[in-house]
Design a protein around this motif. Structure first.
Motif, PDB file in Angstrom:
ATOM      1  N   ALA A  77       0.815  -1.221   0.000  1.00 40.09           N
ATOM      2  CA  ALA A  77       0.000   0.000   0.000  1.00 40.09           C
ATOM      3  C   ALA A  77       0.847   1.269   0.000  1.00 40.09           C
ATOM      4  CB  ALA A  77      -0.931   0.000   1.208  1.00 40.09           C
ATOM      5  N   GLN A  78       2.094   1.163   0.390  1.00 41.39           N
ATOM      6  CA  GLN A  78       2.969   2.332   0.472  1.00 41.39           C
ATOM      7  C   GLN A  78       3.817   2.543  -0.781  1.00 41.39           C
ATOM      8  OE1 GLN A  78       4.934   1.102   4.113  1.00 41.39           O
ATOM      9  NE2 GLN A  78       3.812   2.627   5.300  1.00 41.39           N
ATOM     10  N   ARG A  79       3.539   1.788  -1.838  1.00 42.00           N
ATOM     11  CA  ARG A  79       4.260   1.991  -3.094  1.00 42.00           C
ATOM     12  C   ARG A  79       4.098   3.433  -3.566  1.00 42.00           C
ATOM     13  NH1 ARG A  79       2.110  -3.443  -6.121  1.00 42.00           N
ATOM     14  NH2 ARG A  79       3.829  -4.863  -5.534  1.00 42.00           N
ATOM     15  N   ASP A  80       5.081   3.907  -4.309  1.00 46.44           N
ATOM     16  CA  ASP A  80       5.061   5.271  -4.832  1.00 46.44           C
ATOM     17  C   ASP A  80       3.805   5.480  -5.681  1.00 46.44           C
ATOM     18  OD1 ASP A  80       5.654   7.682  -6.353  1.00 46.44           O
ATOM     19  OD2 ASP A  80       7.708   7.426  -5.643  1.00 46.44           O
ATOM     20  N   GLY A  81       3.067   6.560  -5.378  1.00 40.52           N
ATOM     21  CA  GLY A  81       1.835   6.850  -6.114  1.00 40.52           C
ATOM     22  C   GLY A  81       2.085   7.285  -7.549  1.00 40.52           C
ATOM     23  N   SER A  82       3.273   7.760  -7.841  1.00 40.37           N
ATOM     24  CA  SER A  82       3.620   8.161  -9.206  1.00 40.37           C
ATOM     25  C   SER A  82       4.849   7.375  -9.640  1.00 40.37           C
ATOM     26  CB  SER A  82       3.880   9.667  -9.275  1.00 40.37           C
ATOM     27  OG  SER A  82       4.875  10.045  -8.336  1.00 40.37           O
ATOM     28  N   ALA A  83       4.704   6.060  -9.674  1.00 36.73           N
ATOM     29  CA  ALA A  83       5.819   5.170  -9.993  1.00 36.73           C
ATOM     30  C   ALA A  83       6.346   5.432 -11.396  1.00 36.73           C
ATOM     31  CB  ALA A  83       5.382   3.720  -9.847  1.00 36.73           C
ATOM     32  N   ALA A  84       7.658   5.260 -11.569  1.00 38.53           N
ATOM     33  CA  ALA A  84       8.298   5.451 -12.863  1.00 38.53           C
ATOM     34  C   ALA A  84       9.267   4.300 -13.122  1.00 38.53           C
ATOM     35  CB  ALA A  84       9.050   6.790 -12.887  1.00 38.53           C
ATOM     36  N   ASN A 139       7.504  -9.510   1.300  1.00 34.17           N
ATOM     37  CA  ASN A 139       8.836  -9.943   1.718  1.00 34.17           C
ATOM     38  C   ASN A 139       9.729 -10.235   0.522  1.00 34.17           C
ATOM     39  OD1 ASN A 139      10.794 -10.462   3.655  1.00 34.17           O
ATOM     40  ND2 ASN A 139      10.330 -12.641   3.713  1.00 34.17           N
ATOM     41  N   GLN A 140       9.808  -9.253  -0.400  1.00 34.92           N
ATOM     42  CA  GLN A 140      10.627  -9.419  -1.593  1.00 34.92           C
ATOM     43  C   GLN A 140      11.059  -8.054  -2.118  1.00 34.92           C
ATOM     44  OE1 GLN A 140       7.845 -11.381  -4.222  1.00 34.92           O
ATOM     45  NE2 GLN A 140       7.115  -9.455  -5.078  1.00 34.92           N
ATOM     46  N   PHE A 141      12.122  -8.075  -2.910  1.00 36.61           N
ATOM     47  CA  PHE A 141      12.551  -6.865  -3.586  1.00 36.61           C
ATOM     48  C   PHE A 141      11.737  -6.730  -4.863  1.00 36.61           C
ATOM     49  CE2 PHE A 141      16.187  -8.128  -1.034  1.00 36.61           C
ATOM     50  CZ  PHE A 141      16.472  -6.931  -0.384  1.00 36.61           C
ATOM     51  N   GLU A 142      11.439  -5.490  -5.264  1.00 33.15           N
ATOM     52  CA  GLU A 142      10.653  -5.295  -6.465  1.00 33.15           C
ATOM     53  C   GLU A 142      11.094  -4.042  -7.217  1.00 33.15           C
ATOM     54  OE1 GLU A 142       6.617  -5.054  -5.118  1.00 33.15           O
ATOM     55  OE2 GLU A 142       6.862  -3.080  -4.201  1.00 33.15           O
ATOM     56  N   GLY A 143      10.838  -4.054  -8.521  1.00 30.57           N
ATOM     57  CA  GLY A 143      11.164  -2.916  -9.365  1.00 30.57           C
ATOM     58  C   GLY A 143       9.981  -2.573 -10.238  1.00 30.57           C
ATOM     59  N   TYR A 144       9.967  -1.330 -10.725  1.00 30.68           N
ATOM     60  CA  TYR A 144       8.847  -0.876 -11.557  1.00 30.68           C
ATOM     61  C   TYR A 144       9.280  -0.812 -13.010  1.00 30.68           C
ATOM     62  CZ  TYR A 144       4.655   1.670 -12.907  1.00 30.68           C
ATOM     63  OH  TYR A 144       3.460   2.036 -13.478  1.00 30.68           O
ATOM     64  N   ASN A 145       8.524  -1.498 -13.892  1.00 32.28           N
ATOM     65  CA  ASN A 145       8.817  -1.513 -15.320  1.00 32.28           C
ATOM     66  C   ASN A 145       7.557  -1.892 -16.084  1.00 32.28           C
ATOM     67  OD1 ASN A 145      10.608  -1.240 -17.530  1.00 32.28           O
ATOM     68  ND2 ASN A 145      10.815  -3.457 -17.680  1.00 32.28           N
ATOM     69  N   ASN A 146       7.416  -1.375 -17.297  1.00 26.68           N
ATOM     70  CA  ASN A 146       6.273  -1.698 -18.155  1.00 26.68           C
ATOM     71  C   ASN A 146       4.937  -1.486 -17.454  1.00 26.68           C
ATOM     72  OD1 ASN A 146       7.878  -2.402 -20.362  1.00 26.68           O
ATOM     73  ND2 ASN A 146       8.089  -4.512 -19.652  1.00 26.68           N
ATOM     74  N   GLY A 147       4.840  -0.431 -16.649  1.00 30.42           N
ATOM     75  CA  GLY A 147       3.567  -0.073 -16.038  1.00 30.42           C
ATOM     76  C   GLY A 147       3.173  -0.884 -14.823  1.00 30.42           C
ATOM     77  N   ALA A 148       4.096  -1.668 -14.262  1.00 27.39           N
ATOM     78  CA  ALA A 148       3.728  -2.488 -13.105  1.00 27.39           C
ATOM     79  C   ALA A 148       4.945  -2.780 -12.234  1.00 27.39           C
ATOM     80  CB  ALA A 148       3.109  -3.811 -13.574  1.00 27.39           C
ATOM     81  N   TRP A 149       4.672  -3.088 -10.969  1.00 24.50           N
ATOM     82  CA  TRP A 149       5.716  -3.535 -10.051  1.00 24.50           C
ATOM     83  C   TRP A 149       5.917  -5.030 -10.235  1.00 24.50           C
ATOM     84  CZ3 TRP A 149       8.710  -0.369  -7.281  1.00 24.50           C
ATOM     85  CH2 TRP A 149       8.265   0.949  -7.061  1.00 24.50           C
ATOM     86  N   GLY A 150       7.166  -5.495 -10.188  1.00 23.89           N
ATOM     87  CA  GLY A 150       7.458  -6.908 -10.315  1.00 23.89           C
ATOM     88  C   GLY A 150       8.605  -7.295  -9.403  1.00 23.89           C
ATOM     89  N   ALA A 151       8.610  -8.539  -8.980  1.00 30.43           N
ATOM     90  CA  ALA A 151       9.650  -9.032  -8.082  1.00 30.43           C
ATOM     91  C   ALA A 151      10.980  -9.124  -8.813  1.00 30.43           C
ATOM     92  CB  ALA A 151       9.265 -10.391  -7.527  1.00 30.43           C
ATOM     93  N   ILE A 152      12.071  -8.876  -8.081  1.00 21.76           N
ATOM     94  CA  ILE A 152      13.415  -9.008  -8.631  1.00 21.76           C
ATOM     95  C   ILE A 152      14.300  -9.711  -7.617  1.00 21.76           C
ATOM     96  CG2 ILE A 152      13.262  -6.941 -10.062  1.00 21.76           C
ATOM     97  CD1 ILE A 152      14.837  -5.467  -7.955  1.00 21.76           C
TER      98      ILE A 152
END
Length: 196
Positions: free
Chosen positions: A105-112, A123-136
């Motif tokens: 719920a605390q993800r950036d509201g204007s993710a880039a 409980n995972q690391f994640e990155g933002y790409n192609n319009g969505a957050w995904g695990a890395i």
């Protein structure tokens, strides 16, 4: 521009007053001058009007250390919060780098694209790409009820060259098939790739 040797010479009242005014002007203008000052003292501040930088004399009194441009906020130095870097940032240490961590719920509201964080809900690391957050860093995947990480997901085609373990030997890897390999897959000595 004003600079002074900060020595009040003996003289008549008028001459001493002129010298005092000159030294006060030098202080008021931070010893502004085009290039180096005529007389220097260790730890002395100086505004170099030739390049617009605030400088401070070093402890050995044999050179200046540039602090930054006087026309730039914070002299161009990164503020404690909210700084933006426009060049390469090198972390030259061997301990660790702490990245942001928070709930879903605390993800950036204007993710880039390119944002990176730790998701404490999943409980995972994640990155933002192609319009969505995904695990890395350990693979992405769907999650089940609550915080359960059930499935590992991978693409079914390898279109870019890939080296297992980034070239390190004795690193094993697995992937779910079928897998179409359209590029060079390098498997170092002692490594094994399993396609399930």
């Amino acid at each position: 521009m004003a600079q002074h040797d900060f020595i009040i010479d003996n003289g008549t009242g008028s001459a001493v007053r002129t010298d005092l005014n000159a030294v006060l002007q030098a202080i008021a203008s931070n010893n502004s001058n085009s290039g180096a000052l005529t007389t220097n003292y260790a730890y002395q501040f100086h505004v170099d009007t030739s390049d617009g930088n605030l400088k401070i004399r070093n402890a050995a009194n044999n050179g200046y250390v540039t602090i930054g441009p006087v026309a730039t906020t914070n002299f161009g130095l990164a503020p404690l919060a909210g700084g933006t870097f426009t060049g390469k940032v090198i972390h030259n240490y061997t301990s660790s780098l702490t990245i942001p961590s928070g709930t879903t719920a605390q993800r950036d509201g204007s993710a880039a694209v390119g944002m990176l964080r730790h998701n404490s809900t999943l409980n995972q690391f994640e990155g933002y790409n192609n319009g969505a957050w995904g695990a890395i860093g350990g693979g992405g995947g769907a999650t089940g009820g609550g915080t359960e990480a059930i499935f590992h997901e991978n693409e079914n085609a390898m279109d870019q060259d890939y080296t297992i373990g980034d070239g390190t030997s004795n690193i094993n890897a697995g992937v779910f098939g079928p897998l179409t390999i359209n590029a060079v897959l390098t498997i170092p000595s002692g490594s094994v790739v399993s396609i399930v």
